[in-house]
Each structure stands twice: as structure tokens, then as C-alpha cells.
Design a protein around this motif. Structure first.
Motif, short mmCIF file in Angstrom:
data_model
loop_
_atom_site.label_atom_id
_atom_site.label_comp_id
_atom_site.label_asym_id
_atom_site.label_seq_id
_atom_site.Cartn_x
_atom_site.Cartn_y
_atom_site.Cartn_z
N LEU A 194 4.62 17.26 37.49
CA LEU A 194 5.73 16.58 36.81
C LEU A 194 6.78 16.21 37.84
O LEU A 194 7.14 17.03 38.70
CB LEU A 194 6.36 17.49 35.75
N GLU A 195 7.28 15.00 37.74
CA GLU A 195 8.32 14.53 38.65
C GLU A 195 9.46 13.90 37.86
O GLU A 195 9.23 13.00 37.04
CB GLU A 195 7.75 13.51 39.65
N LEU A 196 10.66 14.37 38.11
CA LEU A 196 11.87 13.77 37.55
C LEU A 196 12.48 12.88 38.62
O LEU A 196 12.55 13.27 39.79
CB LEU A 196 12.83 14.86 37.10
N HIS A 197 12.95 11.70 38.22
CA HIS A 197 13.47 10.75 39.21
C HIS A 197 14.48 9.82 38.54
O HIS A 197 14.39 9.56 37.34
CB HIS A 197 12.31 9.91 39.77
N ILE A 198 15.43 9.35 39.32
CA ILE A 198 16.29 8.29 38.78
C ILE A 198 15.44 7.05 38.53
O ILE A 198 14.45 6.80 39.22
CB ILE A 198 17.47 7.96 39.72
N GLU A 199 15.84 6.26 37.55
CA GLU A 199 15.02 5.11 37.17
C GLU A 199 14.92 4.06 38.28
O GLU A 199 13.88 3.43 38.44
CB GLU A 199 15.60 4.45 35.90
N GLN A 200 16.00 3.84 39.02
CA GLN A 200 16.06 2.78 40.03
C GLN A 200 15.96 1.39 39.40
O GLN A 200 15.48 0.44 40.03
CB GLN A 200 14.96 2.96 41.10
N GLY A 201 16.37 1.28 38.18
CA GLY A 201 16.35 0.01 37.46
C GLY A 201 17.30 0.08 36.28
O GLY A 201 17.87 1.14 35.97
N PRO A 202 17.48 -1.02 35.55
CA PRO A 202 18.52 -1.10 34.53
C PRO A 202 18.06 -0.86 33.09
O PRO A 202 18.87 -0.97 32.17
CB PRO A 202 19.00 -2.55 34.68
N CYS A 203 16.79 -0.56 32.87
CA CYS A 203 16.26 -0.55 31.50
C CYS A 203 16.90 0.53 30.63
O CYS A 203 17.28 0.27 29.47
CB CYS A 203 14.75 -0.39 31.51
#
Length: 418
Positions: A194-203
Motif C-alpha cells: 500500500l502506498e499513500l501519496h499526494i495526488e500531484q493533480g487537481p482532480c
């Protein structure tokens, strides 16, 4: 699914935000954040993350490719592990949450279990991968491919911008290139990642949601393209007689922009560079070189879009009396996230924020490499205006608190074998 209290999640989020700030201080330069693979800063970040892992009750080690790893043992010693993590390296002039947020929230998920004195049937392991960005050597996922045992032999001889090879950099960091295979884990040792990450996008921001569940990591194809026409005097060649390579490229670029969303709203296509020859104000461009980057969460639609784009480029060139050519230099298939892990994450996200959003990842992640061996799932956290790989990268503590509640809940659910 039992979730931690909102108050406990807020405390954990405050700790994560402060730790992101501390990691951001470990940089090659004081002016902006840069931390590359096998640098002294990388090793310092590993050491600090290792301290936090130990405080959360984990046994800690640095593996033979420079990943920092922690293990929270299960009910029985040697149990298979649920793997959590992300990366600790950065691009140049980076933000402080890309990668780091995933490592630190994983530590908090273990900390929650440790505070309760709770052990699960599965062990929980956290990894801070040493290289995901590829900033130093121009080759990516060195940390996660070390864990999967999929390093190409040629990688050790790959130089950085100062002609220092990976093998030399490893020696400088106290590692041994001959020991790289020791980082590889057997398939039976790990059940999922499992990996949590910032989206790096605007959705997520556009949907007014803190969290979303990743369906797939986009596959990508990159090509060097070329239109060749005929240079000529800008004042003497009539418009009807011209073979203008730049005009052809411009027509195609507009088609690229319009065609991608018509094929699928999840497909993207980008002309990222353009070089015009001979490049004089009073000369009709005779040759244009440009790059094409096409991405999408499913390989077949991606291939169909690329075929349509290239067919149109050839048609434009034929109609204008030009030649068109394209050479693919990079390809990576789409990585599908595991359906069961998506369902578990969606359930937790819905419990935390009322509903969820399923979306693909346009950027690459360590999960790409891990998915070659084990099921993977990813949780996205909203970031301000979708900005990433930039000092303005930002997340809200309240969103991080929601993420920790959902993430820790899924970790306990899967770790319990539910």
C-alpha cells in the motif's frame, strides 16, 4: 472496519507535518530542497526516518540498495508482511510532501498499533525507498527494483552528471554493489503493498474531496518525431508553394490536443519540446523536431490513441508534401491496482469523508515496480492546486488526518486477514 478517533488522527497528522518539515531541512542546498539517491543527504534522511520507525516499535535496517526499512512483527515471528511506504528522494527544487508523506503516514499506521500493544496475524513493514525520481542517475525506481530483484546488471555502471557510477556512489555511501541481490525479497515474504501519496493533480480539489483511490498508474509512450519539408526565403516563396514543416507540426499539435480527450477523458497527450530548423526569422522552417508523450491507465486505449495520432501526422505530411517520421524511445505499461485493495481503500475513504473518488495516477510511483511481484493499492491525498515537484507543493493537515484514519484502518483490516 474500526477507525482511530479523529483526535488521535489529528495528533498524528500534526506529527507528520512537523516531520515533513524536518526532512525538508535535509537538502543539498539551503535555498531549495534537493535530496538525491546515495547522497549524504539521502543517508541522513534514512537515519532520521529510521529513528521514527524505531520509536513506533519497529526493527530497523538499511538494505543493500539504500532503502530504509522497518518491521513491526506479527503475532508469530516471521509472518508474511503487509508492505507500506513511498520514497525519500526528491527532484531538484522539490516540494516536501511528494514521497515523504507516504513514508511518514505509514509510520503512523504502525504507531497506532504499537500504542495499543496490538499485534496482527501479518507483520507490517515500512520502507522509505532510496530512489523513485531518478534525479541523479536518470534511471528510476532503483530502490523498489532492488526490493523486487529486478535491477538490470548495467545499472551499476550508469554515471551521474559528475561521471560517478552507481557502483562508485554505493561504495561512497558504505554499500557494496556486489550485495545488491541481497535486497530482493521472496514473493512469500510479502502479501501486498500500500502506498499513500499526494495526488500531484487537481482532480480531488475539483471534487472537493480530501482522499481518492487509485485505479491504475498510467502507462506511457514517448517518441521523438520529425516533420521534414523544404526551407525557403520567407519573402519570395508564395504561400501555395511552401512545404512549411512548422505549419505542419502546428496543425498536428492542435490535433493531438483535441484527439486525446475524444478517445477517453483519462488519456493525455503532450508535445513537450519543439526545435525548428534553420530557425531564422526570414526563412521558412524546413525541419521540425518535437517530442510526444502519451499516457493512460489502460494499454489498449493508449495504443489506439497513439496509432491515431501518428496516422494523422502522416496524413498532414502527405497533404502538405512533407515527410514525417517517429521513433519511440520509452515505453512503460499501465499498472493496474488490485481490485480487492481498491475496495478496502474505498470503504475506508467513504467511512472517513462520506464518499470516494476513483482516479488514475498520471505520475509514476514505486508501486509500478512492486506490482511486478505483489498486489498494490494506492491512496491519494489532495494537494493545493495540484502542484507538485515544486516548492509550492502543499497539503492541509486536516486532509492528512483523514488520510491517516483511512490508511491505518485499512492496514489493520488487511493485517488482520479480513
Amino acid at each position: 472496519m474500526e477507525l482511530m478517533s479523529s483526535a488521535a488522527a489529528e495528533q498524528a497528522a500534526a506529527r507528520v507535518m512537523a516531520r515533513c518539515d524536518r526532512l525538508a531541512e535535509i537538502s543539498e542546498t539551503p535555498e531549495f530542497l534537493t535530496r538525491v539517491y546515495l547522497s549524504p543527504e539521502h543517508l541522513r534522511a534514512n537515519a532520521l526516518a529510521g529513528e521514527w520507525m524505531a520509536e513506533a516499535g519497529m526493527k530497523v535496517w538499511q538494505d543493500s540498495v539504500g532503502n530504509i526499512c522497518g518491521r513491526y512483527e506479527g503475532l508469530e515471528a516471521g509472518a508474511p508482511a503487509l508492505l507500506l511506504g513511498s520514497h525519500l528522494d526528491t527532484v531538484r527544487n522539490a516540494g516536501r510532501y511528494d514521497g515523504m508523506l507516504g513514508v511518514l503516514t505509514a509510520i503512523e499506521a504502525v504507531q497506532a498499533l504499537n500504542q495499543q500493544g496490538k499485534r496482527l496475524p501479518l507483520a507490517i513493514e515500512v520502507v522509505g525507498f532510496g530512489d523513485e525520481e531518478g534525479t541523479r542517475f536518470g534511471i528510476t525506481l532503483l530502490g523498489s527494483r532492488g526490493l523486487t530483484g529486478s535491477w538490470p546488471e548495467s545499472w551499476v555502471n550508469h554515471p551521474d552528471g559528475n561521471s560517478i557510477t552507481v557502483a562508485q556512489a554505493m561504495a561512497d555511501a558504505g554499500l557494496d554493489a556486489d550485495a545488491i541481490p541481497q535486497a530482493a525479497r521472496e514473493v512469500k515474504e510479502i502479501v501486498a503493498y500500500l502506498e499513500l501519496h499526494i495526488e500531484q493533480g487537481p482532480c480531488l480539489e475539483q471534487a472537493d474531496l480530501a482522499l481518492g483511490v487509485v485505479t491504475a498508474i498510467n502507462g506511457a509512450r514517448r517518441l521523438n518525431c520529425r516533420f521534414v519539408g523544404e526551407a525557403g526565403h520567407a519573402g519570395t516563396v508564395p504561400m501555395s508553394h511552401r512545404k512549411d514543416a512548422l505549419a505542419a507540426a502546428a496543425e498536428w499539435m492542435v490535433f493531438v490536443e483535441q484527439a486525446a480527450p475524444k478517445h477517453s477523458p483519462q488519456l493525455v497527450a503532450t508535445v513537450g519540446t519543439l526545435q525548428c530548423l534553420p530557425g531564422a526569422v526570414n526563412v521558412i522552417p524546413g525541419e521540425v523536431m518535437l517530442t510526444l508523450d502519451v499516457r493512460g491507465p489502460e494499454d489498449q486505449p493508449l495504443a489506439e490513441l497513439l496509432s491515431a495520432l501518428l496516422t494523422q501526422a502522416e496524413a498532414i505530411a502527405l497533404r502538405r508534401g512533407l515527410d514525417f517520421s517517429a521513433e519511440e524511445y520509452y515505453q512503460i505499461p499501465a499498472t493496474r491496482c488490485d481490485e480487492g485493495l481498491q475496495a478496502a481503500l474505498s470503504q475506508a475513504v467513504t467511512a472517513v469523508q462520506g464518499r470516494t473518488l476513483a482516479l488514475p495516477s498520471g505520475a509514476g510511483h514505486d508501486a509500478i515496480a512492486i506490482a511486478e511481484r505483489w498486489p498494490v493499492g494506492m491512496l491519494f491525498v489532495r494537494c493545493d492546486r495540484g502542484i507538485s515537484h515544486h516548492p509550492a507543493e502543499s497539503v492541509h493537515a486536516a486532509d492528512v488526518a483523514k488520510a491517516i484514519r483511512a490508511y491505518a484502518g485499512v492496514v489493520e483490516q488487511i493485517g488482520s486477514g479480513e
